[in-house]
Design a protein around this motif. Structure first.
Motif, short mmCIF file in Angstrom:
data_model
loop_
_atom_site.label_atom_id
_atom_site.label_comp_id
_atom_site.label_asym_id
_atom_site.label_seq_id
_atom_site.Cartn_x
_atom_site.Cartn_y
_atom_site.Cartn_z
N GLN A 3 0.85 -1.18 0.00
CA GLN A 3 0.00 0.00 0.00
C GLN A 3 0.89 1.23 0.00
OE1 GLN A 3 -2.56 -0.29 3.39
NE2 GLN A 3 -3.66 -2.04 2.59
N ALA A 4 0.41 2.31 -0.61
CA ALA A 4 1.17 3.57 -0.61
C ALA A 4 1.39 4.01 0.83
CB ALA A 4 0.41 4.63 -1.39
N GLY A 5 2.58 4.54 1.10
CA GLY A 5 2.89 5.01 2.44
C GLY A 5 4.36 4.85 2.76
N ARG A 6 4.69 5.10 4.02
CA ARG A 6 6.08 5.04 4.49
C ARG A 6 6.32 3.74 5.24
NH1 ARG A 6 8.79 10.38 6.12
NH2 ARG A 6 8.96 10.33 3.86
N TYR A 7 7.46 3.12 4.96
CA TYR A 7 7.87 1.87 5.58
C TYR A 7 9.28 2.05 6.13
CZ TYR A 7 3.87 -0.04 3.14
OH TYR A 7 2.60 -0.27 2.70
N SER A 8 9.66 1.22 7.10
CA SER A 8 11.02 1.25 7.63
C SER A 8 11.63 -0.13 7.55
CB SER A 8 11.04 1.75 9.08
OG SER A 8 10.41 0.81 9.94
N ILE A 9 12.96 -0.16 7.61
CA ILE A 9 13.70 -1.43 7.55
C ILE A 9 14.62 -1.50 8.75
CG2 ILE A 9 15.29 -2.87 6.23
CD1 ILE A 9 14.35 -1.39 3.70
N THR A 10 14.50 -2.58 9.52
CA THR A 10 15.38 -2.87 10.63
C THR A 10 16.41 -3.88 10.15
OG1 THR A 10 13.75 -2.38 12.33
CG2 THR A 10 15.46 -3.96 12.92
N LEU A 11 17.68 -3.66 10.49
CA LEU A 11 18.79 -4.50 10.04
C LEU A 11 19.48 -5.15 11.24
CD1 LEU A 11 20.31 -1.93 7.55
CD2 LEU A 11 18.76 -3.82 7.00
N THR A 12 20.04 -6.35 11.03
CA THR A 12 20.70 -7.05 12.13
C THR A 12 21.98 -7.75 11.67
OG1 THR A 12 19.57 -9.16 11.81
CG2 THR A 12 18.44 -7.53 13.17
N ILE A 13 22.88 -7.93 12.64
CA ILE A 13 24.02 -8.82 12.52
C ILE A 13 24.11 -9.56 13.85
CG2 ILE A 13 25.60 -6.90 13.08
CD1 ILE A 13 26.66 -10.05 11.15
N ALA A 14 24.10 -10.88 13.77
CA ALA A 14 24.16 -11.73 14.96
C ALA A 14 25.12 -12.87 14.65
CB ALA A 14 22.76 -12.26 15.29
N SER A 15 25.25 -13.81 15.59
CA SER A 15 26.10 -14.98 15.33
C SER A 15 25.62 -16.17 16.15
CB SER A 15 27.57 -14.68 15.63
OG SER A 15 27.76 -14.45 17.01
N GLY A 16 26.04 -17.34 15.67
CA GLY A 16 25.74 -18.58 16.37
C GLY A 16 24.59 -19.32 15.74
N PRO A 17 24.19 -20.43 16.34
CA PRO A 17 23.02 -21.17 15.84
C PRO A 17 21.77 -20.32 15.99
CG PRO A 17 24.30 -22.49 17.41
CD PRO A 17 24.84 -21.09 17.46
N ILE A 18 20.82 -20.47 15.09
CA ILE A 18 19.64 -19.62 15.07
C ILE A 18 18.87 -19.68 16.39
CG2 ILE A 18 18.12 -21.32 13.97
CD1 ILE A 18 18.09 -17.54 13.26
N ASP A 19 18.81 -20.85 17.03
CA ASP A 19 18.04 -20.98 18.27
C ASP A 19 18.72 -20.36 19.49
OD1 ASP A 19 16.07 -22.30 16.86
OD2 ASP A 19 16.86 -24.30 17.35
N THR A 20 20.03 -20.17 19.42
CA THR A 20 20.76 -19.62 20.58
C THR A 20 21.70 -18.50 20.15
OG1 THR A 20 22.48 -21.31 20.34
CG2 THR A 20 20.65 -21.80 21.87
N HIS A 21 21.34 -17.78 19.11
CA HIS A 21 22.23 -16.75 18.56
C HIS A 21 22.45 -15.60 19.54
CE1 HIS A 21 18.25 -15.13 17.58
NE2 HIS A 21 18.84 -13.94 17.59
N VAL A 22 23.52 -14.86 19.28
CA VAL A 22 23.86 -13.66 20.05
C VAL A 22 23.67 -12.47 19.12
CG1 VAL A 22 25.73 -12.41 21.20
CG2 VAL A 22 25.50 -14.89 21.50
N GLN A 23 22.92 -11.49 19.55
CA GLN A 23 22.68 -10.30 18.75
C GLN A 23 23.84 -9.32 18.95
OE1 GLN A 23 21.11 -8.98 15.90
NE2 GLN A 23 19.49 -10.19 16.82
N HIS A 24 24.54 -8.97 17.87
CA HIS A 24 25.66 -8.04 17.97
C HIS A 24 25.21 -6.61 17.71
CE1 HIS A 24 28.36 -11.34 18.48
NE2 HIS A 24 28.05 -11.84 17.30
N HIS A 25 24.35 -6.42 16.71
CA HIS A 25 23.83 -5.07 16.42
C HIS A 25 22.47 -5.22 15.75
CE1 HIS A 25 24.69 -0.76 14.70
NE2 HIS A 25 23.68 -0.79 15.55
N TRP A 26 21.47 -4.67 16.36
CA TRP A 26 20.10 -4.64 15.84
C TRP A 26 19.78 -3.16 15.68
CZ3 TRP A 26 16.13 -8.60 15.57
CH2 TRP A 26 14.85 -8.12 15.34
N ALA A 27 19.66 -2.69 14.45
CA ALA A 27 19.43 -1.27 14.16
C ALA A 27 17.97 -1.07 13.76
CB ALA A 27 20.37 -0.79 13.06
#
Length: 189
Positions: free
Chosen positions: A131-155
């Protein structure tokens, strides 16, 4: 040497107002990385981000259906083993409407990002007809297995983009079919 955890979680100065939506055509993408709230343990940081046409050219207008590339650069501040990169596109209410990550996609990534190295995350796909309008994008870098990952930077809300009316909208709750999903370690590392 490890970066202090507070380096990424430190408060930022108040962000200026986003520009108004383009009328009828203008710059539909706004880089907001310098103003975004973020969190993470500081093992890596997101240093740049862009949303362009798939060939890297700027988007003169965004209506949906275009082949786009969402890219961001990450810098490892210490060794990042089993890196995971991901993103969410959110609507004007902050609700995630699409996104994915390298682990869920099973995409090939380096085994590790050495300290001081930089890498580019890139997801190329056809932008859904939103739909017309404004959207945002959140970006991440993490590490490890997906179930126990460590978040390094969530913007949070690192990029904003405007969708201009035009074209058919089939809804906003969907899965994106990616043309490419990659994380490439720079050759200098």
């Amino acid at each position: 040497e490890e970066a202090p955890a507070a380096a990424i979680a430190a408060p930022k100065p108040p962000a200026p107002e986003l520009p108004p939506a383009p009328e009828p055509e203008g710059t539909p993408v706004f880089d907001w990385l310098a103003h975004t709230d973020s969190f993470g343990d500081g093992g890596a940081e997101i240093v740049a981000a862009s949303l362009t046409r798939a060939d890297g050219a700027p988007l003169p207008v965004l209506r949906g259906g275009e082949h786009v590339a969402l890219s961001w650069r990450v810098r490892a501040l210490r060794e990042v083993v089993l890196p995971i990169v991901g993103f969410h596109v959110k609507d004007r209410l902050g609700q995630p409407i699409l996104g994915d990550n390298s682990a869920s996609l099973g995409m090939a990534v380096p085994d590790a990002l050495p300290p001081g190295s930089e890498a580019e995350a890139r997801f190329a796909f056809r932008m859904p007809r939103l739909q017309a309008g404004r959207y945002s994008i959140t970006l991440t870098i993490a590490s490890g297995p997906i179930d126990t990952h460590v978040q390094h930077h969530w913007a949070h809300d690192a990029l904003f983009f405007d969708v201009t009316p035009g074209g058919r909208n089939n809804g906003v709750m969907l899965r994106v079919d990616f043309d490419e999903a990659a994380l490439r370690l720079d050759a200098a590392a």
